[in-house]
Design a protein around this motif. Sequence first.
Motif, PDB file in Angstrom:
ATOM      1  N   GLU B  22       0.847  -1.202   0.000  1.00 27.66           N
ATOM      2  CA  GLU B  22       0.000   0.000   0.000  1.00 27.66           C
ATOM      3  C   GLU B  22       0.879   1.248   0.000  1.00 27.66           C
ATOM      4  OE1 GLU B  22      -3.486  -1.830  -0.418  1.00 27.66           O
ATOM      5  OE2 GLU B  22      -2.946   0.293  -0.517  1.00 27.66           O
ATOM      6  N   THR B  23       0.638   2.178  -0.953  1.00 27.93           N
ATOM      7  CA  THR B  23       1.459   3.407  -0.965  1.00 27.93           C
ATOM      8  C   THR B  23       0.679   4.553  -0.320  1.00 27.93           C
ATOM      9  OG1 THR B  23       0.501   3.870  -3.113  1.00 27.93           O
ATOM     10  CG2 THR B  23       2.621   2.695  -3.102  1.00 27.93           C
ATOM     11  N   ARG B  24      -0.593   4.291   0.039  1.00 29.63           N
ATOM     12  CA  ARG B  24      -1.387   5.371   0.673  1.00 29.63           C
ATOM     13  C   ARG B  24      -2.006   4.805   1.949  1.00 29.63           C
ATOM     14  NH1 ARG B  24      -3.150   9.501  -2.954  1.00 29.63           N
ATOM     15  NH2 ARG B  24      -2.266   9.186  -5.036  1.00 29.63           N
ATOM     16  N   THR B  25      -2.224   5.648   2.940  1.00 26.08           N
ATOM     17  CA  THR B  25      -2.958   5.235   4.129  1.00 26.08           C
ATOM     18  C   THR B  25      -4.432   5.064   3.725  1.00 26.08           C
ATOM     19  OG1 THR B  25      -3.561   7.497   4.663  1.00 26.08           O
ATOM     20  CG2 THR B  25      -1.455   6.686   5.552  1.00 26.08           C
ATOM     21  N   ALA B  26      -5.218   4.513   4.621  1.00 26.41           N
ATOM     22  CA  ALA B  26      -6.658   4.303   4.315  1.00 26.41           C
ATOM     23  C   ALA B  26      -7.283   5.643   3.933  1.00 26.41           C
ATOM     24  CB  ALA B  26      -7.342   3.700   5.539  1.00 26.41           C
ATOM     25  N   GLY B  27      -6.744   6.696   4.540  1.00 29.39           N
ATOM     26  CA  GLY B  27      -7.327   8.010   4.256  1.00 29.39           C
ATOM     27  C   GLY B  27      -6.788   8.636   2.991  1.00 29.39           C
ATOM     28  N   GLY B  28      -5.884   7.893   2.287  1.00 30.28           N
ATOM     29  CA  GLY B  28      -5.431   8.425   0.985  1.00 30.28           C
ATOM     30  C   GLY B  28      -4.107   9.169   1.057  1.00 30.28           C
ATOM     31  N   VAL B  29      -3.536   9.291   2.270  1.00 28.66           N
ATOM     32  CA  VAL B  29      -2.259  10.031   2.375  1.00 28.66           C
ATOM     33  C   VAL B  29      -1.143   9.166   1.789  1.00 28.66           C
ATOM     34  CG1 VAL B  29      -0.558  10.987   3.971  1.00 28.66           C
ATOM     35  CG2 VAL B  29      -3.031  11.208   4.467  1.00 28.66           C
ATOM     36  N   ILE B  30      -0.276   9.750   0.942  1.00 22.11           N
ATOM     37  CA  ILE B  30       0.803   8.985   0.294  1.00 22.11           C
ATOM     38  C   ILE B  30       1.883   8.651   1.321  1.00 22.11           C
ATOM     39  CG2 ILE B  30       2.613   9.029  -1.465  1.00 22.11           C
ATOM     40  CD1 ILE B  30       0.766  10.887  -3.104  1.00 22.11           C
ATOM     41  N   GLN B  36       6.585   2.303   3.622  1.00 23.06           N
ATOM     42  CA  GLN B  36       5.855   1.246   2.892  1.00 23.06           C
ATOM     43  C   GLN B  36       6.494  -0.103   3.238  1.00 23.06           C
ATOM     44  OE1 GLN B  36       6.022   2.134  -1.288  1.00 23.06           O
ATOM     45  NE2 GLN B  36       5.294   4.251  -0.982  1.00 23.06           N
TER      46      GLN B  36
END
Lengths: 100, 100, 100, 100, 100, 100, 100
Positions: B22-30, B36
């Motif tokens: 995953e390159t983003r947190t659940a909230g969409g933060v990179i 990672q």
Amino acid sequence: MSAVTKFRPLFDRVLVQRLVAETRTAGGVILPEAAQSKVNEGTIVAVGPGAAASNGSIVTPVVNVGEKVVLPEYGGTPLKLGGEEYTLYREAEIVGVLDA
Amino acid sequence: MSAVTKFRPLFDRVLVQRLVAETRTAGGVILPEAAQSKVNEGTIVAVGPGAAASNGSIVTPVVNVGEKVVLPEYGGTPLKLGGEEYTLYREAEIVGVLDA
Amino acid sequence: MSAVTKFRPLFDRVLVQRLVAETRTAGGVILPEAAQSKVNEGTIVAVGPGAAASNGSIVTPVVNVGEKVVLPEYGGTPLKLGGEEYTLYREAEIVGVLDA
Amino acid sequence: MSAVTKFRPLFDRVLVQRLVAETRTAGGVILPEAAQSKVNEGTIVAVGPGAAASNGSIVTPVVNVGEKVVLPEYGGTPLKLGGEEYTLYREAEIVGVLDA
Amino acid sequence: MSAVTKFRPLFDRVLVQRLVAETRTAGGVILPEAAQSKVNEGTIVAVGPGAAASNGSIVTPVVNVGEKVVLPEYGGTPLKLGGEEYTLYREAEIVGVLDA
Amino acid sequence: MSAVTKFRPLFDRVLVQRLVAETRTAGGVILPEAAQSKVNEGTIVAVGPGAAASNGSIVTPVVNVGEKVVLPEYGGTPLKLGGEEYTLYREAEIVGVLDA
Amino acid sequence: MSAVTKFRPLFDRVLVQRLVAETRTAGGVILPEAAQSKVNEGTIVAVGPGAAASNGSIVTPVVNVGEKVVLPEYGGTPLKLGGEEYTLYREAEIVGVLDA
């Protein structure tokens, strides 16, 4: 008989003609050496009879003449036959077959 | 037939498509690269016929196409087929299977 | 099914949950790290089907899930499943079983 | 059951209790450490079921619990069970048996 | 029973009592250490039951107690039994037999 | 019985008496050491019974006493018997036989 | 019988007479050493009976006297017989056969 057809690899050796990397773009522009990606593919030209297992029985090769194969990044021994460049591999080095 | 389906691994080789971290947190933060976590999981895409034991008999592979597997921390050979990134392992390197 | 129960080790691999060293004395005093003796014991959580001998026959494992075992001083590969820490060993590395 | 009797060595491992070197002369004088000759003898406390030969068959151990044995100069892994010191050997490391 | 007769070598080990080099000339003159040629001969005192071949079958030893043998230049493990000096060899290290 | 005839090599060992290089020209002139070409030939004096293969069966030697053989450039262990110089080889080291 | 015909290689050894590189151009001009390409071809002069596999059975050689063969870049042991230069190979080193 051409030089290569006269050549019979021994044991588990396999003779491969490597696919040559494109030296020009589709539009014909000559690619600098660095940009020419190394192609790890080739065609099997000759297959040996197989090597002996530790109990002396011969392990029949699984690859066949004419098959397109994926080659390892390293390894292989260059061999010139009738002025053409070929590469000798042990069958076990051949990574996989690209079916037509 | 896509490039990868045309590819038949040889012997005890297994082709795996690694799960991408995953390159983003659940909230969409990179996530920065360092954060990672490297994922040692993947899906089996192709399985070779098996390698010969020391007496020449073929050892049938135990893994199957489609299985989710746990991969070793190191090892594996990258292989590009049809523009996609895959990794080649020897079956013995595969750590275990994650049943559905 | 929990993460660990979905995990099937391959070949002669064995998944072990290590016994964690006591971090407090019986009276509840927190032991400094240096004083925490390393515990080489654990419980077997999953067992692979066994590896092939040199003639291709599968060597059935002798350890069983749930057994308490003595672990080697070194070796083992850490593996995180469902947030829990486990360690993967080759069966041959397991020193012995502590019967109940 | 004492700690040691609960311990079952695996494969070709053998658990030995080493004979402790005399620390006093016959007359009771305490020997300096340097003068205490290292004793390479011990008693077999537990024997594993044997390891698999290359064809998968189990090689039955030849030593037995209770036998006095001569130990190699080097090798062996210390193992503490129930507060007592033992040493683990591979059966092949045991030099010989001292019959009663 | 003397210490040495109580000792049973294990596997393919052979217990040998080395022939001691002459320390005096025929006329009784004491030879300096350097002049004492090292004698690579000895007598077999005990023979193990033999070691397992890779398929688990026991390879029966070919040497016998009482035979005079030629020893290798190097190798062998010193072993003191009942105050006497002996040397332990693997049978394969013994070079040859000197028939009477 | 002479010293050498009393000597029985063990396993796959072969006892050889090396051919000594000519130290004089045909005309009797003494050759300087450097000019004395090293002769890699000899005569087989004794042959062991053969060594065990990995499955325990004995591999019968193919060379015979009295045969003239070509020796490897290196290897061999010097052995003095009855004041004479001999060399011990493993049978596999012997390069070939020179038929009469 | 010439020196070479009296020589019987042992085990899996093969005696080869290397093809000598052309030292003159077609027009008779002497080629400088550097320009003389090394020829990795030769003719088989003698073939051993074959070596024992790990179970003691003899692996029969596949090459024959008189065949033209491709030799490896490196390896081989020079052997002078009757004043002529030959090279000894293990059969497994021979790369392939050039059929007439």
